[in-house]
Design a protein around this motif. Structure first.
Motif, PDB file in Angstrom:
ATOM      1  N   VAL A 145       0.835  -1.207   0.000  1.00 62.63           N
ATOM      2  CA  VAL A 145       0.000   0.000   0.000  1.00 62.63           C
ATOM      3  C   VAL A 145       0.870   1.257   0.000  1.00 62.63           C
ATOM      4  O   VAL A 145       0.603   2.215  -0.728  1.00 62.63           O
ATOM      5  N   ARG A 146       1.932   1.241   0.792  1.00 60.68           N
ATOM      6  CA  ARG A 146       2.754   2.436   0.966  1.00 60.68           C
ATOM      7  C   ARG A 146       3.775   2.630  -0.151  1.00 60.68           C
ATOM      8  O   ARG A 146       4.077   3.770  -0.519  1.00 60.68           O
ATOM      9  N   ASN A 147       4.339   1.550  -0.659  1.00 61.29           N
ATOM     10  CA  ASN A 147       5.400   1.668  -1.659  1.00 61.29           C
ATOM     11  C   ASN A 147       5.224   0.645  -2.787  1.00 61.29           C
ATOM     12  O   ASN A 147       6.091  -0.204  -3.019  1.00 61.29           O
ATOM     13  N   PRO A 148       4.110   0.679  -3.506  1.00 64.44           N
ATOM     14  CA  PRO A 148       3.837  -0.327  -4.528  1.00 64.44           C
ATOM     15  C   PRO A 148       4.873  -0.386  -5.645  1.00 64.44           C
ATOM     16  O   PRO A 148       5.131  -1.456  -6.205  1.00 64.44           O
ATOM     17  N   LYS A 149       5.485   0.753  -5.982  1.00 68.18           N
ATOM     18  CA  LYS A 149       6.440   0.781  -7.083  1.00 68.18           C
ATOM     19  C   LYS A 149       7.764   0.106  -6.722  1.00 68.18           C
ATOM     20  O   LYS A 149       8.587  -0.145  -7.608  1.00 68.18           O
ATOM     21  N   SER A 150       7.964  -0.192  -5.426  1.00 71.10           N
ATOM     22  CA  SER A 150       9.204  -0.842  -4.999  1.00 71.10           C
ATOM     23  C   SER A 150       9.127  -2.361  -5.079  1.00 71.10           C
ATOM     24  O   SER A 150      10.133  -3.035  -4.939  1.00 71.10           O
ATOM     25  N   LEU A 151       7.906  -2.879  -5.298  1.00 74.17           N
ATOM     26  CA  LEU A 151       7.703  -4.323  -5.256  1.00 74.17           C
ATOM     27  C   LEU A 151       7.440  -4.894  -6.643  1.00 74.17           C
ATOM     28  O   LEU A 151       6.551  -4.449  -7.363  1.00 74.17           O
TER      29      LEU A 151
END
Length: 205
Positions: free
Chosen positions: A113-119
């Protein structure tokens, strides 16, 4: 059968130093848990992925040799997600995968939820999307539910400085209470690696 242990690695970020255990080759996969402490003996959940990924078991703050917290708020899931982000950045990964079970899965949902672009990917097991599960009478963590007395005894045993044998017995009971067929414990976990439970993190979680 010869078992290769996990390799310890320390990573220093702007948010603190973190102890990692690394194994496998391929694209990076982060695995963590809100109150388990990892060692070079690894983790059964993580072993599933090492044939396909380079797996990073992360000891969060106050666990293993990772940094100690100055404020309890540093143990929150939001702060923990930012800790994982700082580790990813220092390791030089634009993105990585995340896998977690139980509270490690809760952490994974928060991360997505907080950092979707990192996953790159997300693998979750034994995870609830909200804390509404605590209201169930059958919930292991509901002290007023049907397992409340058993879980309270387990919690106290793990928190007190008792002999390792008693702690292992309590840990086994904890797992058995989670199983639909507790009599199959040996078949499921005969070679199970038991992690140390970080009680301070567990209480805060």
């Amino acid at each position: 059968m010869f078992i290769v242990n996990w390799t310890q690695q320390m990573v220093t970020t702007a948010r603190g130093s973190f102890e990692l255990y690394v194994k496998g080759k391929g694209e990076p996969l982060c695995i963590s848990h809100m109150y388990a402490e990892f060692s070079d003996s690894g983790n059964n959940f993580a072993e599933v992925f090492v044939k396909h990924r380079q797996v990073f078991l992360v000891n969060l703050k106050n666990s293993g040799n990772s940094s100690r917290v100055k404020h309890l708020r540093e143990l929150s899931m939001n702060e923990t997600v930012e800790d994982l982000e700082s580790i990813r950045e220092v390791l030089g990964f634009e993105r990585w995968g995340y896998a977690g079970h139980s509270t490690g899965g809760f952490l994974g949902l928060n991360y997505a939820v907080r950092n979707p672009k990192s996953l790159e990917l997300l693998i979750l097991s034994g995870t609830a999307a909200s804390n509404d599960f605590l209201k169930s009478d059958k919930c292991l963590y509901n002290f007023k539910g049907m397992y409340g007395k058993d879980y309270f005894k387990i919690f106290i045993t793990l928190a007190l400085p008792l002999f390792r044998k008693k702690k292992l017995a309590a840990n086994r009971k904890w797992i058995e209470l989670s199983l639909y067929h507790p009599e199959r414990f040996e078949a499921y976990f005969g070679d199970h690696t038991i992690q140390k439970t970080n009680m301070k993190r567990m209480r805060h979680t």
